[in-house]
Design an enzyme around this catalytic site. Sequence first.
Site, PDB file in Angstrom:
ATOM      1  N   GLY A  97      46.723  35.817  35.426  1.00  0.00           N
ATOM      2  CA  GLY A  97      46.443  36.145  34.219  1.00  0.00           C
ATOM      3  C   GLY A  97      46.270  37.780  34.079  1.00  0.00           C
ATOM      4  O   GLY A  97      46.457  38.632  34.627  1.00  0.00           O
TER       5      GLY A  97
ATOM      6  N   ARG B 193      44.801  43.357  41.025  1.00  0.00           N
ATOM      7  CA  ARG B 193      42.954  43.126  41.154  1.00  0.00           C
ATOM      8  C   ARG B 193      43.012  42.601  41.942  1.00  0.00           C
ATOM      9  O   ARG B 193      41.752  42.948  42.785  1.00  0.00           O
ATOM     10  CB  ARG B 193      42.690  41.758  40.179  1.00  0.00           C
TER      11      ARG B 193
ATOM     12  N   HIS C 121      44.033  40.056  33.360  1.00  0.00           N
ATOM     13  CA  HIS C 121      42.823  40.895  34.465  1.00  0.00           C
ATOM     14  C   HIS C 121      43.236  40.819  35.564  1.00  0.00           C
ATOM     15  O   HIS C 121      43.166  41.978  36.410  1.00  0.00           O
ATOM     16  CB  HIS C 121      41.222  40.374  34.557  1.00  0.00           C
ATOM     17  N   CYS C 122      43.922  39.485  36.555  1.00  0.00           N
ATOM     18  CA  CYS C 122      44.628  39.624  37.661  1.00  0.00           C
ATOM     19  C   CYS C 122      45.496  40.672  38.133  1.00  0.00           C
ATOM     20  O   CYS C 122      45.434  40.646  39.190  1.00  0.00           O
ATOM     21  CB  CYS C 122      44.932  38.011  38.038  1.00  0.00           C
ATOM     22  N   ILE C 123      45.783  41.548  36.957  1.00  0.00           N
ATOM     23  CA  ILE C 123      47.619  42.620  37.645  1.00  0.00           C
ATOM     24  C   ILE C 123      47.280  43.753  37.199  1.00  0.00           C
ATOM     25  O   ILE C 123      48.086  44.098  37.298  1.00  0.00           O
ATOM     26  CB  ILE C 123      48.743  42.144  36.896  1.00  0.00           C
TER      27      ILE C 123
END
Length: 358
Positions: free
Chosen positions: A341, A99, A343-345
């Site tokens: 989390g 992300r 969303h971050c990956i």
Amino acid sequence: MLTNAGADAPADHPGWRMPAETEPHERTWMAWPSGGYTLGDSWGEAETARRAWAAVANAIVEFEPVSMIVPPTATAEATRLLSSSVELYFRPLDDAWYRDIGPTFVLGPGGRLGAVDWLFNGWGAQSWARWELDAGAADVAIAAAGATAIRSALTNEGGGIHTDGQGTFLVTETVQLDPGRNPGWVKADVEAELARAVGAKKVIWLPRGLTRDSQTYGTRGHVDLLATFAAPGRLLVHDQTDPEHPDHLVSAQLRDVLAGQTDAAGRALELVDLPAPATLRDAEGWVDYSYINHYVLNGAVLFGSFADPSDEPAAEILGAAYPGREVLSVDARPLFARGGGVHCITQQQPRSAEGVRR
């Protein structure tokens, strides 16, 4: 200040728009963990990290294609744990938070696909970060997607912005105005670049991020732990209800800033509380566990669970916020222990006219 922007696409190109995450995807992009603090100091810690990334990819690929960038040295582990349906691209990387190190995809007139390549410097040139390889990580997805590259002079990460797809953006002062990222920039500079690159019409500035995310090994305040657009005019907002946690004050400040705000279309924002997990601390201190850090994909929403009493109520709120989508969860504790989390990956590539033709 913006003289280096737009090296591959004209700076005055009309109509670039970052779609909402809820709009149809062509695919999801990810990067495989392969070194450093992400893998830890033992085989067991490394295996935990790999399985956490694989669980996210394997859940998503049941609903839409997944493309995973894998350092060549990690080929065996990736092929062992990933579904055979996950498409692999091979390139050395420093880190695995795609992300942030990958591009932000946009659409232009006629459905043309573009991709913004922000400058990346390890979340503000933090002493523990390495980014020599990650600084070029966006090129893999840009080339594979056949997107027009939009080079930006703004040091930014995908986790630092959220949009409703209609020109309203959420950012934090501690990220885009971080002197470690953009020394000398003011709000007007950031807003002008967001308008050029991703179609921002109104930028809502939040003052800061969660407490742990603002400490060592944090991002200094990514918005994707704080609030997200479930739909135009409707915001899911992180709500830390326990006064013992320092984020209780952060939540109150967040709500104060958002109360009475309107979006780019002039609509008053409806705020929907998404309570934080009941878990307050781990071995390192106050946690920044957040259900806001979920990922909306074709036909589903994938959120991180924490073996917490609040997991089930969070799933119910998310189901109501995204009607018609299946609600899925993966254990996010190994991800948050490493600094992020679900969303971050992940990074969505929106469906485009070119994608439909392919």
